[in-house]
Write a protein that holds these residues in place. Sequence first.
Motif, PDB file in Angstrom:
ATOM      1  N   TYR A 194      30.263 111.265 107.224  1.00 12.12           N
ATOM      2  CA  TYR A 194      30.233 111.127 105.766  1.00 12.12           C
ATOM      3  C   TYR A 194      30.135 109.651 105.403  1.00 12.12           C
ATOM      4  N   TYR A 195      29.907 109.398 104.140  1.00 11.45           N
ATOM      5  CA  TYR A 195      29.882 108.012 103.659  1.00 11.45           C
ATOM      6  C   TYR A 195      30.635 107.941 102.337  1.00 11.45           C
ATOM      7  N   SER A 196      31.106 106.770 102.022  1.00 10.53           N
ATOM      8  CA  SER A 196      31.805 106.532 100.754  1.00 10.53           C
ATOM      9  C   SER A 196      31.434 105.145 100.252  1.00 10.53           C
ATOM     10  N   GLY A 197      31.586 104.954  98.961  1.00  6.13           N
ATOM     11  CA  GLY A 197      31.177 103.684  98.373  1.00  6.13           C
ATOM     12  C   GLY A 197      32.259 103.069  97.501  1.00  6.13           C
ATOM     13  N   GLU A 225      36.651 102.839  93.256  1.00  2.00           N
ATOM     14  CA  GLU A 225      36.689 103.539  94.536  1.00  2.00           C
ATOM     15  C   GLU A 225      36.020 104.900  94.421  1.00  2.00           C
ATOM     16  N   ASN A 226      35.527 105.401  95.559  1.00  6.82           N
ATOM     17  CA  ASN A 226      34.732 106.636  95.581  1.00  6.82           C
ATOM     18  C   ASN A 226      33.616 106.521  94.546  1.00  6.82           C
ATOM     19  N   LEU A 227      32.847 105.474  94.690  1.00  2.38           N
ATOM     20  CA  LEU A 227      31.826 105.123  93.710  1.00  2.38           C
ATOM     21  C   LEU A 227      30.847 106.259  93.446  1.00  2.38           C
ATOM     22  N   PHE A 228      30.528 107.017  94.489  1.00  2.00           N
ATOM     23  CA  PHE A 228      29.521 108.076  94.341  1.00  2.00           C
ATOM     24  C   PHE A 228      30.140 109.412  93.927  1.00  2.00           C
ATOM     25  N   LYS A 231      33.190 114.926  96.029  1.00  2.00           N
ATOM     26  CA  LYS A 231      34.226 115.923  95.816  1.00  2.00           C
ATOM     27  C   LYS A 231      34.332 116.916  96.970  1.00  2.00           C
ATOM     28  N   ALA A 232      33.359 116.934  97.847  1.00  2.00           N
ATOM     29  CA  ALA A 232      33.336 117.911  98.940  1.00  2.00           C
ATOM     30  C   ALA A 232      34.399 117.563  99.985  1.00  2.00           C
ATOM     31  N   PRO A 233      34.935 118.565 100.677  1.00  2.33           N
ATOM     32  CA  PRO A 233      35.918 118.294 101.733  1.00  2.33           C
ATOM     33  C   PRO A 233      35.270 117.556 102.896  1.00  2.33           C
ATOM     34  N   GLY A 267      38.456 122.496 111.675  1.00  2.28           N
ATOM     35  CA  GLY A 267      39.540 123.084 110.896  1.00  2.28           C
ATOM     36  C   GLY A 267      40.179 122.128 109.911  1.00  2.28           C
ATOM     37  N   ASN A 268      40.702 120.992 110.380  1.00  2.17           N
ATOM     38  CA  ASN A 268      41.380 120.059 109.482  1.00  2.17           C
ATOM     39  C   ASN A 268      40.400 119.435 108.493  1.00  2.17           C
ATOM     40  N   PHE A 269      40.859 119.197 107.273  1.00  3.67           N
ATOM     41  CA  PHE A 269      39.998 118.561 106.282  1.00  3.67           C
ATOM     42  C   PHE A 269      40.835 117.756 105.299  1.00  3.67           C
ATOM     43  N   PHE A 270      40.172 116.883 104.592  1.00  2.86           N
ATOM     44  CA  PHE A 270      40.829 116.103 103.552  1.00  2.86           C
ATOM     45  C   PHE A 270      39.800 115.768 102.474  1.00  2.86           C
ATOM     46  N   TYR A 271      40.282 115.228 101.364  1.00  2.00           N
ATOM     47  CA  TYR A 271      39.405 114.848 100.264  1.00  2.00           C
ATOM     48  C   TYR A 271      39.575 113.357  99.980  1.00  2.00           C
TER      49      TYR A 271
END
Length: 285
Positions: A194-197, A225-228, A231-233, A267-271
């Motif tokens: 994944y990527y974050s901005g 933060e989380n510029l883009f 919302k997906a896990p 299995g494990n996930f986060f947001y």
Amino acid sequence: RTNNIASTQTNDTRGIELEITANLMSNWRLIANFATSDASAKNANLDLVEYFKYADPIVRQILADAGVLIDPATNQAFINPAVDDPTKINQSRVQAAANGWNTLVNTTIPAITARTGQKVAVLQSVPWTANLATDYRFRQGPFQGLRLGVGVNMRGPQVVGNRGADTIRNPNNPTQRIDDPRYDATSWVRAKGYYSGTGTVSYTWRIKNPRRYVPKTIQFDLAIENLFGRKAPIYGFTSTGGQNTNGTNLVPNDGTLDDPSSYSVPGNFFYLNPRNFSLSATMNF
């Protein structure tokens, strides 16, 4: 260690890391870095293999004393017919000992021995990561003192488990499942990357006042933060904010509960935190 067997392995991580800082103009900077990581465990269980060799004649003697024979051709254990009598031995326990030996030589020792030569991926490892950031500072004109910046963090797929538990429908009985021969404990389950901005806006206000207790500059900084607005896990291991289930979960192959067979998924996930803004001010005297 009571009820446990401990062994050792060698963790080996190799990779490269590159970082570039480029001043495209006197007021425009670009920073980029990229890293690879091949993290693996090898040479596992070498001490266990040596222990098996040491203990083999001892265990054979114990079994023989208990009334168990071992076929030299097949290495399979069975109760000695000469003592296979409830008045001479506890047949259920002796049979359990013979079964234990057969499991050991048919399954446990081969699996542990095979592991010594395997290169196993390290859980939570990612093959690559990258960062890209740039900022532009206005040095003159109506926007003098303003700086704009944006950064992107990218992470490759993360190793979260293996597909050794995958199954398929039994061709002879579709209501039953059997092991999927295509996968084993070295078939890795990887969570998608994944990527974050992050965005930044900074403005420096210069105050032309010679008084001692009046600040010379006030710098305002806005961080996004989380510029883009993702919302997906995000699946994978995390130390904070994670929904802890299992590293992998099994789901039906055809997507219905009527299918007895299944395959492994992360299995494990986060947001990520929702897009958020923080504003600060710094006075310099």
